[in-house]
Design an enzyme around this catalytic site. Structure first.
Site, PDB file in Angstrom:
ATOM      1  N   ASP A  32      32.026  11.328  33.375  1.00 52.61           N
ATOM      2  CA  ASP A  32      32.606  12.443  32.608  1.00 52.61           C
ATOM      3  C   ASP A  32      33.338  11.856  31.418  1.00 52.61           C
ATOM      4  O   ASP A  32      33.874  10.746  31.513  1.00 52.61           O
ATOM      5  CB  ASP A  32      33.598  13.220  33.507  1.00 52.61           C
ATOM      6  CG  ASP A  32      33.780  14.663  33.060  1.00 52.61           C
ATOM      7  OD1 ASP A  32      34.302  14.878  31.953  1.00 52.61           O
ATOM      8  OD2 ASP A  32      33.412  15.566  33.832  1.00 52.61           O
ATOM      9  N   SER A 125      21.609  28.521  33.385  1.00 53.20           N
ATOM     10  CA  SER A 125      22.460  29.711  33.432  1.00 53.20           C
ATOM     11  C   SER A 125      21.617  30.967  33.356  1.00 53.20           C
ATOM     12  O   SER A 125      20.584  30.994  32.668  1.00 53.20           O
ATOM     13  CB  SER A 125      23.409  29.658  32.231  1.00 53.20           C
ATOM     14  OG  SER A 125      24.045  30.897  32.066  1.00 53.20           O
ATOM     15  N   TYR A 149      24.565  29.232  22.909  1.00 59.18           N
ATOM     16  CA  TYR A 149      24.698  28.552  24.202  1.00 59.18           C
ATOM     17  C   TYR A 149      23.432  28.761  25.039  1.00 59.18           C
ATOM     18  O   TYR A 149      22.852  27.811  25.585  1.00 59.18           O
ATOM     19  CB  TYR A 149      25.942  29.084  24.935  1.00 59.18           C
ATOM     20  CG  TYR A 149      26.025  28.690  26.385  1.00 59.18           C
ATOM     21  CD1 TYR A 149      26.209  27.361  26.757  1.00 59.18           C
ATOM     22  CD2 TYR A 149      25.910  29.644  27.401  1.00 59.18           C
ATOM     23  CE1 TYR A 149      26.279  26.993  28.101  1.00 59.18           C
ATOM     24  CE2 TYR A 149      25.983  29.295  28.732  1.00 59.18           C
ATOM     25  CZ  TYR A 149      26.165  27.975  29.083  1.00 59.18           C
ATOM     26  OH  TYR A 149      26.231  27.622  30.410  1.00 59.18           O
ATOM     27  N   LYS A 153      20.434  26.093  26.594  1.00 63.50           N
ATOM     28  CA  LYS A 153      19.962  26.014  27.991  1.00 63.50           C
ATOM     29  C   LYS A 153      18.445  26.188  28.043  1.00 63.50           C
ATOM     30  O   LYS A 153      17.745  25.503  28.792  1.00 63.50           O
ATOM     31  CB  LYS A 153      20.645  27.079  28.860  1.00 63.50           C
ATOM     32  CG  LYS A 153      22.122  26.808  29.129  1.00 63.50           C
ATOM     33  CD  LYS A 153      22.329  25.615  30.055  1.00 63.50           C
ATOM     34  CE  LYS A 153      23.796  25.273  30.208  1.00 63.50           C
ATOM     35  NZ  LYS A 153      24.049  23.978  30.847  1.00 63.50           N
ATOM     36  N   PHE A 178      24.478  32.377  38.244  1.00 64.61           N
ATOM     37  CA  PHE A 178      24.964  33.674  37.775  1.00 64.61           C
ATOM     38  C   PHE A 178      26.456  33.519  37.418  1.00 64.61           C
ATOM     39  O   PHE A 178      26.756  32.786  36.488  1.00 64.61           O
ATOM     40  CB  PHE A 178      24.563  34.781  38.762  1.00 64.61           C
ATOM     41  CG  PHE A 178      23.130  35.198  38.482  1.00 64.61           C
ATOM     42  CD1 PHE A 178      22.071  34.314  38.714  1.00 64.61           C
ATOM     43  CD2 PHE A 178      22.826  36.401  37.884  1.00 64.61           C
ATOM     44  CE1 PHE A 178      20.755  34.636  38.362  1.00 64.61           C
ATOM     45  CE2 PHE A 178      21.519  36.738  37.535  1.00 64.61           C
ATOM     46  CZ  PHE A 178      20.485  35.860  37.772  1.00 64.61           C
TER      47      PHE A 178
END
Ligand SMILES: NC(=O)c1ccc[n+]([C@@H]2O[C@H](COP(=O)([O-])OP(=O)(O)OC[C@H]3O[C@@H](n4cnc5c(N)ncnc54)[C@H](O)[C@@H]3O)[C@@H](O)[C@H]2O)c1
Length: 332
Positions: A32, A125, A149, A153, A178
Protein backbone atom coordinates in the site's frame (compact mmCIF):
# COMPACT_ATOMS: atom_id res chain seq x y z
CA UNK A 1 -0.42 -22.59 2.22
CA UNK A 2 -0.18 -20.09 -0.63
CA UNK A 3 1.09 -16.55 -0.23
CA UNK A 4 -1.10 -13.73 -1.55
CA UNK A 5 -0.18 -10.10 -2.20
CA UNK A 6 -2.90 -7.56 -1.42
CA UNK A 7 -2.38 -4.24 -3.22
CA UNK A 8 -4.26 -1.55 -1.30
CA UNK A 9 -4.35 -4.07 1.55
CA UNK A 10 -4.43 -1.38 4.25
CA UNK A 11 -7.65 0.13 2.84
CA UNK A 12 -11.25 -0.57 3.83
CA UNK A 13 -11.99 -3.75 1.88
CA UNK A 14 -8.35 -4.89 1.69
CA UNK A 15 -7.87 -4.86 5.47
CA UNK A 16 -11.02 -6.94 6.09
CA UNK A 17 -9.98 -9.38 3.39
CA UNK A 18 -6.54 -9.62 5.01
CA UNK A 19 -8.20 -10.76 8.27
CA UNK A 20 -10.19 -13.51 6.56
CA UNK A 21 -7.23 -14.74 4.47
CA UNK A 22 -4.96 -14.83 7.54
CA UNK A 23 -7.60 -16.66 9.58
CA UNK A 24 -7.92 -19.24 6.79
CA UNK A 25 -4.19 -19.92 6.91
CA UNK A 26 -2.98 -17.93 3.89
CA UNK A 27 0.26 -15.98 4.13
CA UNK A 28 -0.20 -12.43 2.98
CA UNK A 29 1.99 -9.57 1.83
CA UNK A 30 0.37 -6.19 2.24
CA UNK A 31 1.35 -3.55 -0.32
CA UNK A 32 0.00 0.00 0.00
CA UNK A 33 1.21 3.55 -0.52
CA UNK A 34 -0.92 4.66 2.46
CA UNK A 35 -2.39 7.50 0.41
CA UNK A 36 -5.84 6.56 1.77
CA UNK A 37 -5.11 4.33 4.75
CA UNK A 38 -3.94 4.78 8.33
CA UNK A 39 -0.40 3.63 9.08
CA UNK A 40 -1.48 1.58 12.07
CA UNK A 41 -3.73 -0.76 10.04
CA UNK A 42 -1.10 -3.57 9.86
CA UNK A 43 -0.72 -3.39 13.63
CA UNK A 44 -4.50 -3.60 14.07
CA UNK A 45 -4.58 -6.63 11.77
CA UNK A 46 -1.99 -8.21 14.02
CA UNK A 47 -4.13 -7.42 17.09
CA UNK A 48 -7.17 -9.08 15.49
CA UNK A 49 -5.44 -12.17 14.08
CA UNK A 50 -2.31 -12.52 16.22
CA UNK A 51 -0.32 -12.73 12.99
CA UNK A 52 2.22 -10.21 11.70
CA UNK A 53 2.58 -9.82 7.95
CA UNK A 54 5.19 -8.19 5.69
CA UNK A 55 4.17 -4.66 4.73
CA UNK A 56 5.57 -2.96 1.63
CA UNK A 57 5.07 0.76 1.25
CA UNK A 58 5.00 1.24 -2.51
CA UNK A 59 3.04 2.89 -5.29
CA UNK A 60 1.73 0.37 -7.84
CA UNK A 61 2.75 2.84 -10.58
CA UNK A 62 6.45 2.52 -9.62
CA UNK A 63 7.91 -0.31 -11.79
CA UNK A 64 11.14 -0.62 -9.80
CA UNK A 65 9.29 -0.76 -6.46
CA UNK A 66 6.92 -3.40 -7.84
CA UNK A 67 9.80 -5.47 -9.23
CA UNK A 68 11.54 -5.31 -5.85
CA UNK A 69 8.32 -6.26 -4.03
CA UNK A 70 7.82 -9.43 -6.08
CA UNK A 71 11.53 -10.28 -5.80
CA UNK A 72 11.52 -9.91 -2.00
CA UNK A 73 8.24 -11.80 -1.51
CA UNK A 74 7.41 -14.41 -4.16
CA UNK A 75 3.62 -14.85 -4.21
CA UNK A 76 1.13 -17.24 -5.78
CA UNK A 77 -1.57 -14.66 -6.52
CA UNK A 78 -2.47 -11.00 -6.19
CA UNK A 79 -5.70 -9.43 -4.95
CA UNK A 80 -5.72 -5.95 -6.49
CA UNK A 81 -7.64 -3.38 -4.41
CA UNK A 82 -5.35 -0.33 -4.85
CA UNK A 83 -7.25 2.39 -6.68
CA UNK A 84 -8.88 5.74 -6.33
CA UNK A 85 -12.63 5.34 -5.88
CA UNK A 86 -14.52 8.65 -5.54
CA UNK A 87 -16.91 9.33 -8.43
CA UNK A 88 -16.97 13.11 -7.85
CA UNK A 89 -13.19 13.37 -7.70
CA UNK A 90 -12.90 11.28 -10.86
CA UNK A 91 -15.09 13.75 -12.75
CA UNK A 92 -13.03 16.67 -11.41
CA UNK A 93 -9.66 15.09 -12.26
CA UNK A 94 -10.05 12.33 -14.88
CA UNK A 95 -6.34 12.09 -15.68
CA UNK A 96 -5.53 11.33 -12.04
CA UNK A 97 -7.96 8.38 -12.23
CA UNK A 98 -6.53 7.19 -15.56
CA UNK A 99 -3.06 7.39 -14.01
CA UNK A 100 -3.64 5.63 -10.67
CA UNK A 101 -6.27 3.14 -11.75
CA UNK A 102 -5.41 2.29 -15.36
CA UNK A 103 -1.66 2.99 -15.57
CA UNK A 104 -1.23 1.59 -12.03
CA UNK A 105 -2.97 -1.64 -13.06
CA UNK A 106 -0.85 -1.91 -16.23
CA UNK A 107 2.32 -1.53 -14.16
CA UNK A 108 1.11 -4.11 -11.64
CA UNK A 109 0.18 -6.59 -14.39
CA UNK A 110 3.58 -6.13 -16.08
CA UNK A 111 5.38 -6.70 -12.78
CA UNK A 112 3.27 -9.83 -12.21
CA UNK A 113 4.14 -11.14 -15.68
CA UNK A 114 7.86 -10.46 -15.12
CA UNK A 115 7.71 -12.24 -11.76
CA UNK A 116 5.78 -15.20 -13.20
CA UNK A 117 2.63 -14.51 -11.13
CA UNK A 118 -0.41 -15.40 -13.24
CA UNK A 119 -3.34 -15.41 -10.80
CA UNK A 120 -5.36 -12.30 -9.98
CA UNK A 121 -8.49 -11.23 -8.11
CA UNK A 122 -9.65 -7.75 -9.14
CA UNK A 123 -11.89 -5.22 -7.34
CA UNK A 124 -14.47 -3.98 -9.78
CA UNK A 125 -17.73 -2.22 -9.08
CA UNK A 126 -21.44 -2.32 -9.90
CA UNK A 127 -20.78 1.21 -11.22
CA UNK A 128 -19.92 -0.46 -14.55
CA UNK A 129 -23.65 -1.18 -15.05
CA UNK A 130 -24.55 2.54 -14.97
CA UNK A 131 -28.33 2.86 -15.23
CA UNK A 132 -29.56 -0.74 -15.50
CA UNK A 133 -32.69 -1.64 -17.50
CA UNK A 134 -33.84 -4.14 -14.87
CA UNK A 135 -33.11 -5.29 -11.32
CA UNK A 136 -31.78 -7.61 -10.04
CA UNK A 137 -28.72 -7.03 -12.21
CA UNK A 138 -27.02 -10.10 -13.63
CA UNK A 139 -23.47 -10.21 -14.99
CA UNK A 140 -24.78 -10.31 -18.56
CA UNK A 141 -26.36 -6.83 -18.24
CA UNK A 142 -24.90 -4.21 -20.59
CA UNK A 143 -22.03 -2.11 -19.29
CA UNK A 144 -22.83 1.58 -19.52
CA UNK A 145 -20.52 3.73 -17.53
CA UNK A 146 -21.76 7.16 -16.51
CA UNK A 147 -18.62 8.58 -14.91
CA UNK A 148 -14.81 8.53 -15.13
CA UNK A 149 -14.37 6.19 -12.16
CA UNK A 150 -16.69 3.64 -13.79
CA UNK A 151 -14.82 4.04 -17.08
CA UNK A 152 -11.53 3.13 -15.38
CA UNK A 153 -13.11 -0.03 -13.91
CA UNK A 154 -14.51 -1.01 -17.30
CA UNK A 155 -11.12 -0.49 -18.99
CA UNK A 156 -9.32 -2.49 -16.28
CA UNK A 157 -11.87 -5.32 -16.58
CA UNK A 158 -11.26 -5.41 -20.34
CA UNK A 159 -7.48 -5.55 -19.91
CA UNK A 160 -7.76 -8.42 -17.43
CA UNK A 161 -10.14 -10.32 -19.74
CA UNK A 162 -7.67 -9.91 -22.63
CA UNK A 163 -4.77 -11.12 -20.50
CA UNK A 164 -6.81 -14.16 -19.44
CA UNK A 165 -7.87 -14.91 -23.01
CA UNK A 166 -4.29 -14.68 -24.27
CA UNK A 167 -2.89 -16.78 -21.44
CA UNK A 168 -0.79 -14.03 -19.84
CA UNK A 169 -2.96 -14.57 -16.76
CA UNK A 170 -3.67 -18.22 -15.95
CA UNK A 171 -6.63 -17.40 -13.70
CA UNK A 172 -8.55 -14.23 -12.92
CA UNK A 173 -11.62 -13.25 -10.93
CA UNK A 174 -13.31 -9.92 -11.56
CA UNK A 175 -15.53 -9.08 -8.59
CA UNK A 176 -18.19 -6.40 -9.03
CA UNK A 177 -19.02 -5.08 -5.57
CA UNK A 178 -22.37 -3.47 -4.86
CA UNK A 179 -22.39 -1.20 -1.73
CA UNK A 180 -19.88 -2.36 0.91
CA UNK A 181 -20.64 -1.12 4.44
CA UNK A 182 -20.06 -2.20 8.05
CA UNK A 183 -16.80 -3.07 9.75
CA UNK A 184 -14.98 -5.89 11.52
CA UNK A 185 -16.90 -6.76 14.74
CA UNK A 186 -13.80 -5.96 16.84
CA UNK A 187 -14.22 -2.26 16.01
CA UNK A 188 -10.47 -2.15 15.24
CA UNK A 189 -10.72 -1.66 11.48
CA UNK A 190 -13.35 0.00 9.30
CA UNK A 191 -13.96 2.59 6.63
CA UNK A 192 -11.87 5.69 7.14
CA UNK A 193 -12.97 8.38 4.68
CA UNK A 194 -10.96 11.59 4.51
CA UNK A 195 -13.02 14.80 4.49
CA UNK A 196 -16.76 14.69 3.83
CA UNK A 197 -17.79 11.05 3.29
CA UNK A 198 -19.04 10.33 -0.23
CA UNK A 199 -20.90 7.19 0.90
CA UNK A 200 -24.12 6.92 2.87
CA UNK A 201 -23.10 4.74 5.85
CA UNK A 202 -20.02 6.74 6.95
CA UNK A 203 -22.05 9.93 6.57
CA UNK A 204 -24.91 8.47 8.61
CA UNK A 205 -22.45 7.40 11.34
CA UNK A 206 -20.92 10.88 11.47
CA UNK A 207 -24.40 12.39 11.92
CA UNK A 208 -25.13 9.84 14.67
CA UNK A 209 -21.85 10.86 16.35
CA UNK A 210 -22.87 14.53 16.25
CA UNK A 211 -20.09 15.46 13.81
CA UNK A 212 -22.63 16.58 11.20
CA UNK A 213 -26.07 18.07 11.86
CA UNK A 214 -28.22 15.91 9.60
CA UNK A 215 -28.22 13.46 6.72
CA UNK A 216 -29.39 14.73 3.34
CA UNK A 217 -31.57 12.20 1.53
CA UNK A 218 -31.20 12.89 -2.18
CA UNK A 219 -34.75 12.57 -3.51
CA UNK A 220 -37.89 10.95 -2.08
CA UNK A 221 -39.87 10.72 -5.29
CA UNK A 222 -38.25 7.65 -6.85
CA UNK A 223 -40.53 4.75 -7.87
CA UNK A 224 -39.50 2.70 -4.79
CA UNK A 225 -41.49 1.56 -1.72
CA UNK A 226 -40.74 4.77 0.23
CA UNK A 227 -39.56 7.04 -2.59
CA UNK A 228 -35.87 6.97 -1.63
CA UNK A 229 -33.12 5.25 -3.62
CA UNK A 230 -32.67 1.50 -3.14
CA UNK A 231 -29.21 -0.06 -2.99
CA UNK A 232 -27.66 -3.47 -2.30
CA UNK A 233 -25.70 -2.89 0.90
CA UNK A 234 -23.30 -5.72 1.68
CA UNK A 235 -21.39 -6.26 4.92
CA UNK A 236 -17.65 -5.88 4.32
CA UNK A 237 -17.00 -9.17 6.19
CA UNK A 238 -19.28 -10.99 3.73
CA UNK A 239 -17.33 -9.32 0.94
CA UNK A 240 -14.04 -10.38 2.53
CA UNK A 241 -15.26 -13.98 2.71
CA UNK A 242 -16.17 -13.81 -0.98
CA UNK A 243 -12.58 -12.77 -1.74
CA UNK A 244 -11.27 -15.77 0.16
CA UNK A 245 -13.57 -18.01 -1.91
CA UNK A 246 -12.32 -16.32 -5.11
CA UNK A 247 -8.69 -16.83 -4.05
CA UNK A 248 -9.39 -20.52 -3.34
CA UNK A 249 -10.87 -20.88 -6.81
CA UNK A 250 -8.19 -19.05 -8.84
CA UNK A 251 -5.51 -21.12 -7.11
CA UNK A 252 -7.35 -24.36 -7.86
CA UNK A 253 -8.59 -23.70 -11.37
CA UNK A 254 -7.39 -21.88 -14.50
CA UNK A 255 -9.63 -19.50 -16.45
CA UNK A 256 -11.34 -16.18 -15.94
CA UNK A 257 -14.72 -15.23 -14.54
CA UNK A 258 -16.70 -12.15 -13.50
CA UNK A 259 -19.22 -12.14 -10.66
CA UNK A 260 -21.45 -9.73 -8.78
CA UNK A 261 -20.95 -9.49 -5.04
CA UNK A 262 -24.14 -8.30 -3.38
CA UNK A 263 -26.82 -9.70 -1.11
CA UNK A 264 -29.54 -9.65 -3.76
CA UNK A 265 -31.76 -7.57 -1.46
CA UNK A 266 -32.25 -3.85 -1.90
CA UNK A 267 -32.71 -1.46 1.02
CA UNK A 268 -33.74 2.15 0.66
CA UNK A 269 -31.94 5.07 2.27
CA UNK A 270 -34.78 5.37 4.80
CA UNK A 271 -34.71 1.59 5.47
CA UNK A 272 -31.07 2.07 6.44
CA UNK A 273 -31.90 5.02 8.74
CA UNK A 274 -34.57 2.87 10.46
CA UNK A 275 -32.26 -0.17 10.71
CA UNK A 276 -29.60 2.07 12.25
CA UNK A 277 -32.09 3.17 14.93
CA UNK A 278 -33.11 -0.45 15.59
CA UNK A 279 -29.46 -1.58 15.84
CA UNK A 280 -28.02 1.30 17.87
CA UNK A 281 -30.97 3.12 19.47
CA UNK A 282 -29.89 6.35 17.76
CA UNK A 283 -32.29 8.49 15.75
CA UNK A 284 -30.46 10.00 12.79
CA UNK A 285 -31.96 13.35 11.77
CA UNK A 286 -32.39 13.73 8.03
CA UNK A 287 -33.66 16.25 5.50
CA UNK A 288 -34.88 15.50 2.02
CA UNK A 289 -33.00 17.29 -0.75
CA UNK A 290 -33.25 17.17 -4.53
CA UNK A 291 -32.21 14.07 -6.50
CA UNK A 292 -28.51 13.86 -7.40
CA UNK A 293 -27.78 13.77 -11.13
CA UNK A 294 -26.80 10.28 -12.23
CA UNK A 295 -28.41 8.45 -9.27
CA UNK A 296 -30.66 5.54 -10.23
CA UNK A 297 -33.88 4.56 -8.40
CA UNK A 298 -32.83 1.01 -7.57
CA UNK A 299 -29.72 -1.09 -8.00
CA UNK A 300 -29.28 -4.56 -6.54
CA UNK A 301 -27.48 -7.70 -7.58
CA UNK A 302 -28.47 -11.07 -8.83
CA UNK A 303 -26.03 -12.99 -6.59
CA UNK A 304 -26.75 -16.40 -8.18
CA UNK A 305 -23.56 -16.73 -10.22
CA UNK A 306 -21.34 -16.00 -7.19
CA UNK A 307 -23.24 -18.70 -5.29
CA UNK A 308 -22.72 -21.30 -8.00
CA UNK A 309 -19.10 -20.43 -8.90
CA UNK A 310 -17.77 -19.63 -5.45
CA UNK A 311 -20.18 -21.46 -3.14
CA UNK A 312 -20.63 -18.12 -1.38
CA UNK A 313 -23.63 -16.10 -0.26
CA UNK A 314 -23.82 -13.04 1.97
CA UNK A 315 -25.16 -13.95 5.41
CA UNK A 316 -25.12 -10.72 7.44
CA UNK A 317 -28.18 -8.50 7.65
CA UNK A 318 -28.66 -4.77 7.51
CA UNK A 319 -28.74 -4.42 11.30
CA UNK A 320 -25.35 -6.19 11.54
CA UNK A 321 -24.04 -3.68 9.00
CA UNK A 322 -25.32 -0.71 11.06
CA UNK A 323 -24.21 -2.11 14.42
CA UNK A 324 -20.67 -2.89 13.23
CA UNK A 325 -20.27 0.40 11.34
CA UNK A 326 -21.38 2.26 14.47
CA UNK A 327 -19.06 0.31 16.78
CA UNK A 328 -16.13 1.25 14.53
CA UNK A 329 -17.26 4.89 14.28
CA UNK A 330 -17.82 5.32 17.99
CA UNK A 331 -14.44 3.78 18.94
CA UNK A 332 -12.59 5.80 16.39
N1 LIG B 1 -15.78 0.97 -1.07
C1 LIG B 1 -16.64 0.88 -2.08
O1 LIG B 1 -17.76 1.35 -1.98
C2 LIG B 1 -16.24 0.16 -3.35
C3 LIG B 1 -17.25 -0.26 -4.23
C4 LIG B 1 -16.88 -0.91 -5.41
C5 LIG B 1 -15.53 -1.12 -5.71
N2 LIG B 1 -14.58 -0.68 -4.84
C6 LIG B 1 -13.17 -0.90 -5.19
O2 LIG B 1 -12.57 -1.69 -4.19
C7 LIG B 1 -11.20 -1.35 -4.04
C8 LIG B 1 -10.91 -1.06 -2.60
O3 LIG B 1 -11.77 -0.01 -2.16
P1 LIG B 1 -11.77 0.52 -0.66
O4 LIG B 1 -13.15 0.98 -0.36
O5 LIG B 1 -11.11 -0.46 0.22
O6 LIG B 1 -10.86 1.80 -0.86
P2 LIG B 1 -9.67 2.37 0.06
O7 LIG B 1 -9.33 3.71 -0.46
O8 LIG B 1 -10.02 2.23 1.50
O9 LIG B 1 -8.50 1.33 -0.27
C9 LIG B 1 -7.64 1.48 -1.37
C10 LIG B 1 -6.23 1.37 -0.84
O10 LIG B 1 -5.33 1.51 -1.95
C11 LIG B 1 -4.25 2.35 -1.56
N3 LIG B 1 -3.74 2.98 -2.79
C12 LIG B 1 -4.32 3.94 -3.54
N4 LIG B 1 -3.54 4.26 -4.58
C13 LIG B 1 -2.44 3.48 -4.50
C14 LIG B 1 -1.26 3.34 -5.28
N5 LIG B 1 -1.06 4.10 -6.36
N6 LIG B 1 -0.33 2.43 -4.92
C15 LIG B 1 -0.51 1.65 -3.80
N7 LIG B 1 -1.61 1.75 -3.01
C16 LIG B 1 -2.55 2.65 -3.36
C17 LIG B 1 -4.84 3.33 -0.56
O11 LIG B 1 -3.87 3.87 0.32
C18 LIG B 1 -5.86 2.45 0.17
O12 LIG B 1 -5.29 1.83 1.30
C19 LIG B 1 -10.95 -0.19 -4.99
O13 LIG B 1 -10.41 -0.70 -6.18
C20 LIG B 1 -12.35 0.35 -5.23
O14 LIG B 1 -12.44 1.01 -6.48
C21 LIG B 1 -14.89 -0.06 -3.67
Amino acid sequence: MARIMLTGGAGFIGSHTAVVLLERGYDIVLLDDFSNAARDVPDRLRQITGIAMPVIEADIRDPEAMRAAFAAFPVDAVVHFAAKKAVGESEADPLLYFDVNILGTIRLLAAMRDAGVGRLVFSSSATVYGEPDTCPISETASLRVTNVYGRTKMVMEGMIEDLSRTGVLAASAILRYFNPVGAHPSGLIGENPRGVPANLMPYLCQVAAGQRPYLTVFGNDYPTHDGTGVRDFIHVMDLAEAHAAAVDRILAQDGGFTVNLGTGTGYSVLDLVHAFKAATGIDVPYQVGPRRPGDVAACYADPGLAASLLGWRASRGVQDMCRDAWRWQSRH
